[in-house]
Design an enzyme around this catalytic site. Structure first.
Site, PDB file in Angstrom:
ATOM      1  N   GLN A 176      -4.590  -1.940   9.438  1.00  0.00           N
ATOM      2  CA  GLN A 176      -4.459  -3.260   8.827  1.00  0.00           C
ATOM      3  C   GLN A 176      -5.041  -4.332   9.750  1.00  0.00           C
ATOM      4  O   GLN A 176      -4.734  -4.368  10.944  1.00  0.00           O
ATOM      5  CB  GLN A 176      -2.980  -3.551   8.514  1.00  0.00           C
ATOM      6  N   LYS A 200       0.845  -1.207   0.000  1.00  0.00           N
ATOM      7  CA  LYS A 200       0.000   0.000   0.000  1.00  0.00           C
ATOM      8  C   LYS A 200       0.878   1.254   0.000  1.00  0.00           C
ATOM      9  O   LYS A 200       0.602   2.219  -0.717  1.00  0.00           O
ATOM     10  CB  LYS A 200      -0.951  -0.023   1.204  1.00  0.00           C
ATOM     11  N   ASP A 211     -10.902   2.359   3.655  1.00  0.00           N
ATOM     12  CA  ASP A 211     -11.202   0.926   3.533  1.00  0.00           C
ATOM     13  C   ASP A 211     -12.713   0.703   3.432  1.00  0.00           C
ATOM     14  O   ASP A 211     -13.152  -0.390   3.073  1.00  0.00           O
ATOM     15  CB  ASP A 211     -10.723   0.172   4.783  1.00  0.00           C
TER      16      ASP A 211
HETATM   17  N1  GUN Z   1      -6.721  -7.314   6.014  1.00  0.00           N
HETATM   18  C1  GUN Z   1      -7.071  -8.085   4.970  1.00  0.00           C
HETATM   19  N2  GUN Z   1      -7.621  -7.332   4.008  1.00  0.00           N
HETATM   20  C2  GUN Z   1      -7.623  -6.058   4.442  1.00  0.00           C
HETATM   21  C3  GUN Z   1      -8.052  -4.823   3.871  1.00  0.00           C
HETATM   22  O1  GUN Z   1      -8.592  -4.730   2.766  1.00  0.00           O
HETATM   23  N3  GUN Z   1      -7.866  -3.728   4.651  1.00  0.00           N
HETATM   24  C4  GUN Z   1      -7.309  -3.785   5.885  1.00  0.00           C
HETATM   25  N4  GUN Z   1      -7.177  -2.651   6.585  1.00  0.00           N
HETATM   26  N5  GUN Z   1      -6.907  -4.923   6.437  1.00  0.00           N
HETATM   27  C5  GUN Z   1      -7.060  -6.042   5.714  1.00  0.00           C
END
Ligand code: GUN
Length: 292
Positions: free
Chosen positions: A98, A54, A121
């Site tokens: 996350q 990211k 998100d």
């Molecule tokens: N863990 C697994 N997929 C995601 C996601 O799309 N966003 C976040 N913040 N954590 C995750």
């Protein structure tokens, strides 16, 4: 017949190039660059990789970024305080925490602490509820990315039968709502308690699988010519490479690719599209919050 690969990496790269052009124009016109903050708790290898990807994507499109890495032992209260601090920081446009979080921290509580207009998100209750509003907020990144991927390959959704395997709050539940409400598909949602799963999956024109169960979906569970989207990504330990693991999706790719008309690979399918959606959400919220 071998399926066409839904190349999420390529489509995400196209989207990142489009975003980079827009960011360059924003900066040229004297506006701030979008700024994404990411919180990572603990040192889980997979989570570190996802967050690093990211950050790499932010660099590529010209976003500012802040990475906050807290120890596994951080208290829920301290994490909530940190989120409040970022909520109040006017330079930060988007914030992600996350997941998964350690067991002593409530992911539901923590994600809902993020201000909805910074929740790129799309995990907060407000953004989730607004999926079915006339004026949606920030759409959840993975479902948003999957719809974009299907559309860029010109796969018809309206009126088609979409079978969603998995009812999680992060993927299955919002994905099925978006397919039914926005994209006008006929939707079946299957989950761990579904009886005779194959009888449902075999009816799917579009089959989306998000269970975390490696190779759950075999060729005999898929209709000829279906479009198959695999959200699963599980690390399986192996001694056959130096990394010590291989990645597996929820779909038996080799078998199903012979039967489907379209299929996402793992890795390189849904994952890069989630990141592209995060960037799109961050750009959207920057423009809205700074009235650009
Ligand atoms: N863990 C697994 N997929 C995601 C996601 O799309 N966003 C976040 N913040 N954590 C995750």
């Amino acid at each position: 017949m071998a399926a066409t690969i839904l190349d999420g990496r390529k489509v995400a790269d196209d989207i990142k190039n489009e975003i980079a052009e827009e960011v360059a124009i924003l900066k040229k016109n004297g506006h701030k660059a979008p700024h994404l903050a990411a919180i990572l708790v603990g040192d889980d290898g997979a989570s570190q990789t996802y967050v690093n990807n990211k950050i790499k994507a932010c660099k590529k499109v010209g976003f500012e970024y802040t990475l906050l890495n807290f120890p596994e032992t951080i208290s829920e209260a301290k994490l909530m305080t940190e989120i409040d601090r970022i909520n109040l920081d006017n330079d930060i446009d988007g914030l992600i925490v996350q997941l998964p979080l350690p067991a002593h921290i409530s992911a539901a509580k923590v994600t809902d602490k993020i201000l909805p207009h910074k929740d790129v998100d799309g995990f907060t209750n407000e953004n989730y509820g607004r999926i079915t509003s006339k004026n949606p907020g920030l759409l959840p990144a993975t479902p948003f990315g999957i719809v974009e991927l299907l559309k860029r390959y010109k796969i018809d959704i309206k009126g088609k039968h979409c079978v969603m395997v998995g009812n999680s709050r992060t993927v299955g539940a919002p994905m099925s709502t978006i397919m039914a409400y926005h994209e006008l598909a006929t939707v079946t949602v299957c989950h761990i308690h579904t009886q005779d799963l194959a009888s449902h999956t075999r009816q799917a024109d579009i089959l989306i699988v998000a269970t975390g169960k490696p190779s759950l979906i075999k060729a005999d569970m898929v209709k000829d010519g279906a479009a198959v989207v695999d959200v699963g990504i599980t690390r399986i330990t192996t001694s056959e490479n130096t990394r010590g693991y291989v990645l597996s999706g929820d779909v038996d790719f080799e078998e199903v690719a012979e039967k489907a008309s379209f299929i996402t690979p793992v890795p390189g399918g849904v994952g890069p599209m989630t990141i592209a959606s995060l960037l799109l959400n961050t750009l959207k919220t920057t423009k809205a919050n700074h009235t650009i």
